[in-house]
Write an enzyme that holds these catalytic residues in place. Sequence first.
Site, PDB file in Angstrom:
ATOM      1  N   GLU A 231       0.498  -1.044  -0.166  1.00 29.79           N
ATOM      2  CA  GLU A 231      -0.016  -0.349  -0.269  1.00 29.79           C
ATOM      3  C   GLU A 231       0.761   1.159   0.389  1.00 29.79           C
ATOM      4  O   GLU A 231       2.134   1.725   0.897  1.00 29.79           O
ATOM      5  CB  GLU A 231      -0.762  -0.540   1.146  1.00 29.79           C
ATOM      6  CG  GLU A 231      -1.826  -1.365   1.043  1.00 29.79           C
ATOM      7  CD  GLU A 231      -2.438  -1.419   2.890  1.00 29.79           C
ATOM      8  OE1 GLU A 231      -3.173  -0.804   3.181  1.00 29.79           O
ATOM      9  OE2 GLU A 231      -2.222  -1.742   3.281  1.00 29.79           O
ATOM     10  N   ARG A 446       4.853 -14.139   8.857  1.00 29.61           N
ATOM     11  CA  ARG A 446       5.726 -12.737   9.140  1.00 29.61           C
ATOM     12  C   ARG A 446       7.442 -12.383   9.948  1.00 29.61           C
ATOM     13  O   ARG A 446       6.759 -13.252  10.586  1.00 29.61           O
ATOM     14  CB  ARG A 446       4.853 -10.874   9.206  1.00 29.61           C
ATOM     15  CG  ARG A 446       4.649 -10.878  11.308  1.00 29.61           C
ATOM     16  CD  ARG A 446       3.077  -9.810  11.328  1.00 29.61           C
ATOM     17  NE  ARG A 446       4.144  -9.288  10.570  1.00 29.61           N
ATOM     18  CZ  ARG A 446       3.559  -7.955  10.253  1.00 29.61           C
ATOM     19  NH1 ARG A 446       1.899  -8.161  10.852  1.00 29.61           N
ATOM     20  NH2 ARG A 446       3.707  -6.695  10.487  1.00 29.61           N
ATOM     21  N   LYS A 456       2.932   1.968  10.833  1.00 28.69           N
ATOM     22  CA  LYS A 456       3.212   3.141  10.624  1.00 28.69           C
ATOM     23  C   LYS A 456       2.256   5.015  11.349  1.00 28.69           C
ATOM     24  O   LYS A 456       2.913   5.064  11.368  1.00 28.69           O
ATOM     25  CB  LYS A 456       2.043   3.192   9.312  1.00 28.69           C
ATOM     26  CG  LYS A 456       2.479   2.230   7.617  1.00 28.69           C
ATOM     27  CD  LYS A 456       1.206   1.911   6.330  1.00 28.69           C
ATOM     28  CE  LYS A 456       1.995   0.933   6.275  1.00 28.69           C
ATOM     29  NZ  LYS A 456       0.759   0.926   5.153  1.00 28.69           N
TER      30      LYS A 456
END
Length: 761
Positions: A231, A446, A456
Site C-alpha cells: 500500500e 511475518r 505506520k
Amino acid sequence: ARSTLGPALDKATGTLLYNAAARLRDPKHLGFLVGYIARREILTDLQLSAALEYVRSHPLEPLDVADFERACGVGVCVTPEQIEEAVEAVISEHRAELLAERYHFNMGLLMGEARSRLRWADGKTIKNEVDLQVLHLLGPKTEADLEKKPKAAKARPAPAEKQKAAVVENGEVGTETRSLLEQLRGEALKFHKPGENYKTEGYVVTPNTMALLKQHLAITGGQVRTRFPPEPNGILHIGHAKAINFNFGYAKANGGVCFLRYDDTNPEKEEEKYFTAIREMVEWLGYQPYAVTHASDYFDQLYTWALELIRRGQAYVCHQKVDEIKGHNPPPSPWRDRPVEESLLLFEDMRKGKFGEGEATLRMKLVMEDGKMDPVAYRVKFTPHHRTGDKWCIYPTYDYTHCLCDSIEHITHSLCTKEFQARRSSYFWLCNALDVYCPVQWEYGRLNLLYTVVSKRKIIRLVETGAVRDWDDPRLFTLTALRRRGFPPEAINNFCARVGVTVAQATMEPHLLEACAREVLNEQAPRAMAVLEPLKVTITNFPAPKALEVLVPNFPADESRGFHKVPFQPTVYIEETDFREDVDKGYKRLAPGQPVGLRHAGYIIAIQNVIKDASGRVIELEVTCTKSDAAEKPKAFIHWVSEPLACEVRLYERLFLHKNPEDPAEVPGGFLSDLNPDSLRVVRNALVDSSVLSAQPFDKFQFERLGYFSVDPDSEEGKVSPGEGGCGAPPARRGAPSRPSPSPPMVFNRTVTLKEDPGKA
C-alpha cells in the site's frame, strides 16, 4: 468396508483404509476409494498413492472409471516370471560394475530400475529376487565385502560461491545468498505447479475451473508469477524485506517473474513520495520488477465486475454505518435481501456521488473464515485519486480488489503473511462468484524485530513528537532508515535467508541483523582512520623536513585490492582514550614509559612531555618517534590522523529500552514512554583521514578499531545535526583543528561496531 468384507478386517486392508482417510483431501471421493480397497482391487500403498493422485488431479465429476483403474493398476497381475525376467535384464546391464564393486555396489539402483519396469510389482518380491540373483552371480560375501566402503571427500565450494549468486535482471532477483534460493526451491515442492491450482487443499473447484486454468496456461505458458503488493501510504520496513525476498526470490528460483503492484485504493493516505520510495527500496534490495502496475489500472474492470456481482445476487447496497458493522458479531444487514435492480440503481447513485461518505456501501454475500459476515466491496470517498483524479468517488476495498487484480495479472502464487489467512475463503469465493481465473493464496509467517516498532501509525507518532527525524531516521527499521544507517542490501537479504521461509511468525533480535551487516561490510567497506575524541600529539624529532605519505591498504587482509595515501607530519591526532598517565594492569596503549606503534606508519612513539591546561586536563602530548624495525615491538598499535578532515559522527543505539515497546505488560505507559535517552550521540568535532574526501552519500568505510560507518546524505547538503536523544555533543577538544567554514562538514553514521556488544546479545 465391513459391509463388503465382514466384521474382521486384516491388518493390510485396515492400514490402506486408514491411509486413504488420512491422506484424502476431498472427502467426497472417500466412498469411491473405500470400495476399491474393500473389493481388494487396490492392494498396495503404491496403488493407493496413485489413486489419491488421480483423484486430486481430476477434481470434476464424474471420474472416468476405466482411466482411473489404468492409472492405479487395478486388475494388473505381475507374475514371478515377469519379476525374474526384469531383474535379470537389470543385472545384465550392470554386470561389469557388479563384478568390479561386488557387494559395495548400490543394490537400491537395481531394485529401482526393476521397479520402473514393473510399476505394480510387489517391492518385497523384487528385493528377494535381486538378492537371489546377485548371490548367484557373486557368490557369498567375503571379508573384503564386509569392510565399509570409504567415503569420497566432498569438494568444498569457494567462499565467494557460497555467499553470492549472479545478478540477474528483468523480473529476477539480484545478488543474494544461495541458501535462500535453495529454501525457495524447497518451498516449490510444497506449492502447486502453474495450472494445477486445484491440487491445493481448500481450493474450490467449479464447473468452469478447468477451462479457466487452460486459458490461464495459454496466457502464461506455465510460468510462475508472483507479485509484491504494498500500500503506498507508508515506507517499507524490515518485515517487507522478507516479503520482497519471498515473492521475487520464489519467482526467480522457479524461472518466473514478479510484479510490483501498488494497492492504491485508499487515496486519503497515499502520497507520491511513498510510490517513489517503495520502488526505490525494491530495486535497492537488488530486484527488478517484471512490471510495475497499480490497482487503479483496473478500476474500470473492477467496477464492471461489481455490477455483475450484483446481477448474480452476490452483492447488495447497504446503509449500515461503519460502527455498526465493525467486529465479528455485527447485526445482520436489513438490506441483505433487497432486489437486484434496486441495488444496481443505488450502486450507480453511489458512483454519481449521490450518497455521502459512510451513507452507503456495497457488500458481498459471504461469511469469511474468521466469522466476519458480508465484507465491504466498495465505499464512498470524495477524495481525488493521484492517478485517476476526480473520475471516481467510490473506491474498492482490499477484500474486493486483491484477488481480482491477481486474477487479471494471472498470478500463480499469491504469497502473503498469515494474518491474511482469514481472507482466503473470500479470495476463492469472489473469483468463483464471477467465473474468472482463481489464483492460489499461500500464507507464510511475518518477520518482526525486537526493540522497535514498524506500524505506520506509531512511526508517524514518533516523527510528530520529535523522537525521530523522519521515516529514514537511522534508529528505525524502515528500509530507508537501514540504508541511511549504512546497512548493505546484501546484509538484509542474507538476514531474510537466515530467518527462512517459515509458516510461524519469526521475532528476531536486532543483533542478528547487525551480524549479517558485519559479514558483508568486512568484505565491502574499505578501511580508513578516524578519531572521535582527538588529542593532539606533536612529534618533536619528526624524521623528515616535510610531511611524509603513508600507504594504507584498503583491505589489510587482501592488499591486492589497492592502497590509499594518508599524510604523516609532525602533528597527529589520536583518541583521547588511547592515552593514560596512570597505567592499570592490562593497559597496553600509550602511557609514560609505555610506547605504542602508529598503525601503517612504521613508527613507534614514546611520551616525552604531557601538556595540561589550567584545570589539569591533558591537551597535548609531545613524543619522540623511532622506526619500528629499530625498536622493540610495542604492546599495541593505535590509529591516528594527520592533516585530517573535520567531520560529524552520529553514534546510534536502540531507540527503545524494552524488547517489546508495544506490549502494555512490558511497557504500561505506552511505546512513547519507552524511548532510550541515549539512542543518539552526536560527535561534532571528530577527525577523519583525507582519503574519504571524495566519498558520496551512502559510501561505506571501516574506521579502524571503531566500527563500520556510512556517509550520511546531510554531508552534501550541509544540514545541522539532528537533536540528540538525551546526550549533548562532547565539547570541542583543545588542540583539535577548527572545522573549515567554506564547505559543509562530512557526516558519518555508525552502522555497527566491529564486534557485537555482549550486553545486547
